[in-house]
Design a protein around this motif. Structure first.
Motif, PDB file in Angstrom:
ATOM      1  N   SER A  27       0.816  -1.216   0.000  1.00 36.23           N
ATOM      2  CA  SER A  27       0.000   0.000   0.000  1.00 36.23           C
ATOM      3  C   SER A  27       0.846   1.260   0.000  1.00 36.23           C
ATOM      4  O   SER A  27       0.388   2.314  -0.436  1.00 36.23           O
ATOM      5  N   SER A  28       2.081   1.168   0.488  1.00 31.39           N
ATOM      6  CA  SER A  28       2.937   2.352   0.473  1.00 31.39           C
ATOM      7  C   SER A  28       3.224   2.800  -0.956  1.00 31.39           C
ATOM      8  O   SER A  28       3.383   3.993  -1.212  1.00 31.39           O
ATOM      9  N   LEU A  29       3.249   1.853  -1.888  1.00 28.40           N
ATOM     10  CA  LEU A  29       3.417   2.230  -3.296  1.00 28.40           C
ATOM     11  C   LEU A  29       2.206   2.998  -3.786  1.00 28.40           C
ATOM     12  O   LEU A  29       2.330   3.955  -4.554  1.00 28.40           O
ATOM     13  N   PHE A  30       1.018   2.578  -3.338  1.00 30.27           N
ATOM     14  CA  PHE A  30      -0.202   3.266  -3.753  1.00 30.27           C
ATOM     15  C   PHE A  30      -0.237   4.701  -3.226  1.00 30.27           C
ATOM     16  O   PHE A  30      -0.804   5.578  -3.860  1.00 30.27           O
ATOM     17  N   GLY A  31       0.350   4.928  -2.086  1.00 28.59           N
ATOM     18  CA  GLY A  31       0.390   6.278  -1.543  1.00 28.59           C
ATOM     19  C   GLY A  31       1.455   7.142  -2.179  1.00 28.59           C
ATOM     20  O   GLY A  31       1.327   8.372  -2.226  1.00 28.59           O
ATOM     21  N   LEU A  32       2.500   6.515  -2.692  1.00 24.72           N
ATOM     22  CA  LEU A  32       3.598   7.264  -3.288  1.00 24.72           C
ATOM     23  C   LEU A  32       3.302   7.684  -4.729  1.00 24.72           C
ATOM     24  O   LEU A  32       3.735   8.757  -5.163  1.00 24.72           O
ATOM     25  N   MET A  33       2.542   6.880  -5.443  1.00 25.24           N
ATOM     26  CA  MET A  33       2.259   7.185  -6.846  1.00 25.24           C
ATOM     27  C   MET A  33       1.541   8.525  -7.044  1.00 25.24           C
ATOM     28  O   MET A  33       1.931   9.296  -7.928  1.00 25.24           O
ATOM     29  N   PRO A  34       0.519   8.866  -6.262  1.00 24.96           N
ATOM     30  CA  PRO A  34      -0.119  10.175  -6.461  1.00 24.96           C
ATOM     31  C   PRO A  34       0.819  11.348  -6.182  1.00 24.96           C
ATOM     32  O   PRO A  34       0.726  12.385  -6.842  1.00 24.96           O
ATOM     33  N   ILE A  35       1.735  11.185  -5.246  1.00 23.80           N
ATOM     34  CA  ILE A  35       2.693  12.260  -4.950  1.00 23.80           C
ATOM     35  C   ILE A  35       3.587  12.499  -6.165  1.00 23.80           C
ATOM     36  O   ILE A  35       3.809  13.647  -6.572  1.00 23.80           O
ATOM     37  N   ILE A  36       4.078  11.430  -6.752  1.00 28.07           N
ATOM     38  CA  ILE A  36       4.934  11.556  -7.929  1.00 28.07           C
ATOM     39  C   ILE A  36       4.153  12.158  -9.092  1.00 28.07           C
ATOM     40  O   ILE A  36       4.641  13.060  -9.782  1.00 28.07           O
ATOM     41  N   GLU A  37       2.942  11.671  -9.297  1.00 25.79           N
ATOM     42  CA  GLU A  37       2.098  12.194 -10.384  1.00 25.79           C
ATOM     43  C   GLU A  37       1.824  13.683 -10.192  1.00 25.79           C
ATOM     44  O   GLU A  37       1.901  14.468 -11.136  1.00 25.79           O
ATOM     45  N   PHE A  38       1.513  14.077  -8.952  1.00 22.70           N
ATOM     46  CA  PHE A  38       1.217  15.481  -8.672  1.00 22.70           C
ATOM     47  C   PHE A  38       2.461  16.344  -8.841  1.00 22.70           C
ATOM     48  O   PHE A  38       2.383  17.464  -9.355  1.00 22.70           O
ATOM     49  N   ALA A  39       3.615  15.830  -8.405  1.00 24.16           N
ATOM     50  CA  ALA A  39       4.865  16.596  -8.536  1.00 24.16           C
ATOM     51  C   ALA A  39       5.252  16.774 -10.002  1.00 24.16           C
ATOM     52  O   ALA A  39       5.785  17.821 -10.383  1.00 24.16           O
ATOM     53  N   LEU A  40       4.961  15.791 -10.835  1.00 26.15           N
ATOM     54  CA  LEU A  40       5.313  15.875 -12.250  1.00 26.15           C
ATOM     55  C   LEU A  40       4.307  16.702 -13.046  1.00 26.15           C
ATOM     56  O   LEU A  40       4.690  17.448 -13.956  1.00 26.15           O
ATOM     57  N   ASN A  41       3.022  16.570 -12.758  1.00 24.46           N
ATOM     58  CA  ASN A  41       1.983  17.215 -13.562  1.00 24.46           C
ATOM     59  C   ASN A  41       1.266  18.355 -12.856  1.00 24.46           C
ATOM     60  O   ASN A  41       0.441  19.027 -13.464  1.00 24.46           O
ATOM     61  N   ASP A  42       1.487  18.536 -11.572  1.00 26.13           N
ATOM     62  CA  ASP A  42       0.834  19.556 -10.757  1.00 26.13           C
ATOM     63  C   ASP A  42      -0.690  19.374 -10.689  1.00 26.13           C
ATOM     64  O   ASP A  42      -1.423  20.284 -10.367  1.00 26.13           O
ATOM     65  N   ASN A  43      -1.155  18.184 -11.072  1.00 23.99           N
ATOM     66  CA  ASN A  43      -2.560  17.816 -10.887  1.00 23.99           C
ATOM     67  C   ASN A  43      -2.650  16.297 -10.944  1.00 23.99           C
ATOM     68  O   ASN A  43      -1.670  15.629 -11.205  1.00 23.99           O
ATOM     69  N   LEU A  44      -3.818  15.785 -10.699  1.00 21.41           N
ATOM     70  CA  LEU A  44      -3.985  14.338 -10.733  1.00 21.41           C
ATOM     71  C   LEU A  44      -4.902  13.909 -11.872  1.00 21.41           C
ATOM     72  O   LEU A  44      -5.651  12.950 -11.748  1.00 21.41           O
ATOM     73  N   ASP A  45      -4.851  14.607 -12.990  1.00 22.14           N
ATOM     74  CA  ASP A  45      -5.627  14.207 -14.160  1.00 22.14           C
ATOM     75  C   ASP A  45      -4.840  13.154 -14.919  1.00 22.14           C
ATOM     76  O   ASP A  45      -4.006  13.459 -15.765  1.00 22.14           O
ATOM     77  N   SER A  46      -5.082  11.914 -14.592  1.00 22.63           N
ATOM     78  CA  SER A  46      -4.329  10.821 -15.187  1.00 22.63           C
ATOM     79  C   SER A  46      -5.285   9.719 -15.602  1.00 22.63           C
ATOM     80  O   SER A  46      -6.399   9.622 -15.104  1.00 22.63           O
ATOM     81  N   SER A  47      -4.824   8.898 -16.504  1.00 21.32           N
ATOM     82  CA  SER A  47      -5.632   7.747 -16.915  1.00 21.32           C
ATOM     83  C   SER A  47      -5.420   6.562 -15.986  1.00 21.32           C
ATOM     84  O   SER A  47      -6.097   5.554 -16.100  1.00 21.32           O
ATOM     85  N   ASN A  48      -4.484   6.693 -15.068  1.00 21.04           N
ATOM     86  CA  ASN A  48      -4.180   5.624 -14.126  1.00 21.04           C
ATOM     87  C   ASN A  48      -5.342   5.462 -13.148  1.00 21.04           C
ATOM     88  O   ASN A  48      -5.778   6.424 -12.519  1.00 21.04           O
ATOM     89  N   ASN A  49      -5.832   4.248 -13.014  1.00 20.11           N
ATOM     90  CA  ASN A  49      -6.974   3.980 -12.127  1.00 20.11           C
ATOM     91  C   ASN A  49      -6.668   4.295 -10.671  1.00 20.11           C
ATOM     92  O   ASN A  49      -7.545   4.751  -9.941  1.00 20.11           O
ATOM     93  N   LEU A  50      -5.450   4.033 -10.241  1.00 17.84           N
ATOM     94  CA  LEU A  50      -5.079   4.301  -8.855  1.00 17.84           C
ATOM     95  C   LEU A  50      -5.138   5.793  -8.558  1.00 17.84           C
ATOM     96  O   LEU A  50      -5.642   6.209  -7.511  1.00 17.84           O
ATOM     97  N   ILE A  51      -4.655   6.588  -9.487  1.00 15.47           N
ATOM     98  CA  ILE A  51      -4.694   8.045  -9.310  1.00 15.47           C
ATOM     99  C   ILE A  51      -6.151   8.513  -9.240  1.00 15.47           C
ATOM    100  O   ILE A  51      -6.499   9.382  -8.431  1.00 15.47           O
ATOM    101  N   LYS A  52      -7.004   7.924 -10.049  1.00 18.50           N
ATOM    102  CA  LYS A  52      -8.429   8.279 -10.022  1.00 18.50           C
ATOM    103  C   LYS A  52      -9.059   7.911  -8.687  1.00 18.50           C
ATOM    104  O   LYS A  52      -9.874   8.659  -8.141  1.00 18.50           O
TER     105      LYS A  52
END
Length: 181
Positions: free
Chosen positions: A8-33
């Protein structure tokens, strides 16, 4: 469950990386959604600080669960050890006095304590191996969920770097232990 909590720690880390790279969470990744929907349901703004706090919460839950699992595993292990010692001691105490007096007392003590410890260590090894196998399966599932190509390449590299040398070292260790036995 332990493997899932570990991953689960990976699931918590992925949105942080996505947000840091894109400055939002508009992704096609289901976990981010899922994380975006979770934040929306609790009416929490998606910021880097809130995502880090979410990750910290996941890590705290993971640590609490890991400690609880270890605690209950140790209780079970000591309970099994105690039962083994009691059963062996009971068997010896029910033996005839002539049999007990003819056996070396060190042998009796060794049989009761050391052999029970070995049996208990075997039980612990089976529990740890089972937990490790399930954790590896969960991590592999997460890796395949994120990127199947990357996960497959990592599995192949891991196989080459771990299992092939382990096979040869395992054979050497087996021959040495056979001589020792």
């Amino acid at each position: 469950l332990s493997g899932f909590i570990q991953a689960s720690s990976l699931f918590g880390l992925m949105p942080i990386i996505e947000f840091a790279l894109n400055d939002n969470l508009d992704s096609s990744n289901n976990l981010i959604k899922i994380v975006s929907n979770l934040f929306a349901n609790f009416k929490i703004n998606i910021t880097l600080v809130n995502l880090c706090l979410f990750y910290l919460l996941i890590i705290c839950i993971k640590v609490i669960f890991t400690l609880s699992t270890s605690f209950f595993s140790n209780i079970l292990s000591f309970s099994i050890y105690r039962n083994l010692v009691i059963r062996q001691l009971s068997g010896i105490l029910k033996s005839k006095w002539t049999y007990i007096s003819s056996i070396d007392h060190g042998l009796i003590s060794n049989s009761i304590l050391k052999e029970s410890e070995k049996a208990n260590a075997g039980f612990d090894a089976v529990i740890n191996a089972s937990s490790t196998i399930f954790t590896i399966l969960i991590y592999s599932s997460v890796a395949f969920y994120i990127s199947s190509e990357l996960a497959l390449s990592i599995l192949i590299i891991s196989f080459v770097l771990y299992f092939i040398p382990s096979y040869f070292v395992g054979n050497i260790i087996y021959r040495i232990m056979l001589k020792h036995t």
